[in-house]
Design a protein around this motif. Structure first.
Motif, mmCIF file in Angstrom:
data_model
loop_
_atom_site.group_PDB
_atom_site.id
_atom_site.type_symbol
_atom_site.label_atom_id
_atom_site.label_comp_id
_atom_site.label_asym_id
_atom_site.label_seq_id
_atom_site.Cartn_x
_atom_site.Cartn_y
_atom_site.Cartn_z
ATOM 1 N N ALA A 413 15.580 35.378 -15.090
ATOM 2 C CA ALA A 413 16.403 36.352 -15.823
ATOM 3 C C ALA A 413 17.149 37.268 -14.856
ATOM 4 O O ALA A 413 18.322 37.598 -15.075
ATOM 5 C CB ALA A 413 15.527 37.170 -16.769
ATOM 6 N N ARG A 416 19.987 35.335 -13.310
ATOM 7 C CA ARG A 416 21.060 35.131 -14.292
ATOM 8 C C ARG A 416 21.946 36.385 -14.381
ATOM 9 O O ARG A 416 23.175 36.291 -14.481
ATOM 10 C CB ARG A 416 20.463 34.807 -15.659
ATOM 11 N N GLU A 417 21.325 37.543 -14.329
ATOM 12 C CA GLU A 417 22.057 38.801 -14.488
ATOM 13 C C GLU A 417 22.731 39.267 -13.201
ATOM 14 O O GLU A 417 23.751 39.938 -13.246
ATOM 15 C CB GLU A 417 21.103 39.893 -14.983
#
Length: 419
Positions: A413, A416-417
């Motif tokens: 996550a 991804r960010e």
């Protein structure tokens, strides 16, 4: 019949005594961790015995873990896998299957460096293969897993030099274009000793005036970052915790530099510093860089200058073609990235640092997060209060832990960010 029952009960009692460890209540799936760790301890005891009898060196026996976990890196319907050589360094390249990218569209890339105390491990081990495939599938990214040479056969700085050479090769514009990688979206990552190498590579790259492509991010998973003080609160608190007791971590450190047991014994008593390293202790002063919640009831005492260190520190430095002398190598930021001065930290890319409460290396990561933040680097520090060293790798039955899946999800996550 009674005799057989007695023998069985005795065997069960001995087994339970051997398997049981006083693991803190916060740790999840404690019995599974005890059973898993009993395998590692048994192998470690066998390795000690083999070395004592002169049959095989300790790390040679422990390499069984690496061999047992190895898988063939094969292409499947989602991930295309190839084995390449980047400037003399073996790498495994993972790409989205059938080059799932539109015309002119570029992808992220993650350069991953495996753990194993610089002496064990391989990018071809099943946990690393699965992590690479997950990264590719979730992020539509290219993953480069580097297969660097291992100590003690290839001591410091050989593993770092392999990694740095492979990374530099990949960061060439024509190579990135070949893999459809966006030069502005590249991260370096690694766990444990791989986290050490990732941090060192990130520092070295931003100091290289010839380097045109810069990293966007670094993700360090329970990294080992310094060797000057092996008696931080986390080393004391977790000296007997699975999967990485203090003795094993000290053995990894000493064998990374030399097979001379003098260094191991000096490190075990935290008396391996010399006049040259003592002046750098300010960078690992945990009373300054650890929040009080991590210091607990421990009180800071600067590591002493050992007699063996002082004696060896007076020795002559060998030719530049030879490995650095151990007591000089411990002050090298390529081995201990936490020793880099603030000026070297300030230009570094944003960082994700994962630490575990029940890990001797916890304080290394916490101190590095603190130093990076003070230098103005964007840092995400993710601390797992129930975590233990190596947890991220336990994602496959029978050594599957729920915390490993949470760590993986959080790591993906963040990439991804931020990538």
């Amino acid at each position: 019949m009674r005799t057989n029952r007695t023998i069985l009960l005795l065997f069960a009692a001995i087994t339970a005594y051997y398997v049981y460890l006083p693991i803190p209540g916060q740790v999840e799936e404690k019995w599974k961790l005890m059973i898993t760790d009993s395998f590692f301890r048994s192998l470690s005891h066998l390795a000690d015995l083999c070395e004592l009898l002169g049959l095989k060196d300790y790390m040679g026996v422990m390499m069984f873990i690496t061999v047992m976990e190895k898988v063939a890196p094969v292409t499947d319907e989602r991930v295309q896998v190839t084995e390449e050589v980047f400037d003399g360094v073996d790498v495994v390249v993972y790409e989205p299957g059938q080059r799932q990218v539109g015309a002119g569209e570029l992808r992220r890339a993650v350069i991953y460096l495996h753990g194993g105390g610089w002496c064990l491990g391989s990018s071809r081990m099943e946990p690393y293969d699965l992590l690479a495939r997950t990264t590719v599938s979730e992020l539509n990214a290219v993953v480069i897993s580097v297969e660097y040479r291992l100590a003690p056969e290839h001591p410091f700085p050989a593993p770092f030099e392999d990694v740095y050479r492979g990374v530099k090769y990949f960061l060439q514009e024509h190579v990135l274009a070949h893999y459809s990688v966006d030069p502005a979206r590249i991260a370096v990552s690694g766990d444990s000793a791989g986290g050490n190498l990732a941090a060192a590579v990130a520092q070295k790259l931003q100091q290289d005036p010839e380097q045109l492509v810069a990293l966007k991010a670094q993700a360090l998973l329970y990294p080992v970052l310094q060797v000057l003080d092996l008696n931080t609160p986390s080393y004391q608190q977790n000296q007997d915790m699975p999967i990485l007791p203090r003795t094993l971590m000290v053995r990894f450190w000493s064998q990374y530099f030399t097979s001379d047991k003098t260094l191991f014994h000096a490190m075990m008593t935290n008396s391996h510093n010399s006049a040259k390293s003592a002046q750098l202790l300010k960078f690992v002063n945990w009373s300054s860089y650890l929040p009080e919640s991590f210091q607990g009831a421990y009180r800071y005492n600067a590591p002493s200058l050992g007699a063996a260190a002082a004696e060896m520190d007076n020795g002559e430095e060998g030719p530049s073609s030879r490995p650095l002398f151990p007591f000089q190598a411990i002050t090298d930021p390529r081995a201990s990235p936490l020793l880099a001065p603030e000026g070297c930290l300030r230009p570094l890319p944003k960082a994700y640092i994962l630490t575990c409460e029940y890990d001797v290396l916890r304080d290394d990561g916490v101190m590095y997060a603190t130093r990076l933040q003070k230098a103005g680097v964007n840092v995400t520090h993710r601390h797992y209060g129930a975590g233990f060293h190596g947890a991220l790798m336990f994602t496959v039955w029978p050594t599957e832990f729920q915390i490993a899946h949470r760590m993986t999800a959080d790591y993906i996550a963040w990439l991804r960010e931020n990538l």
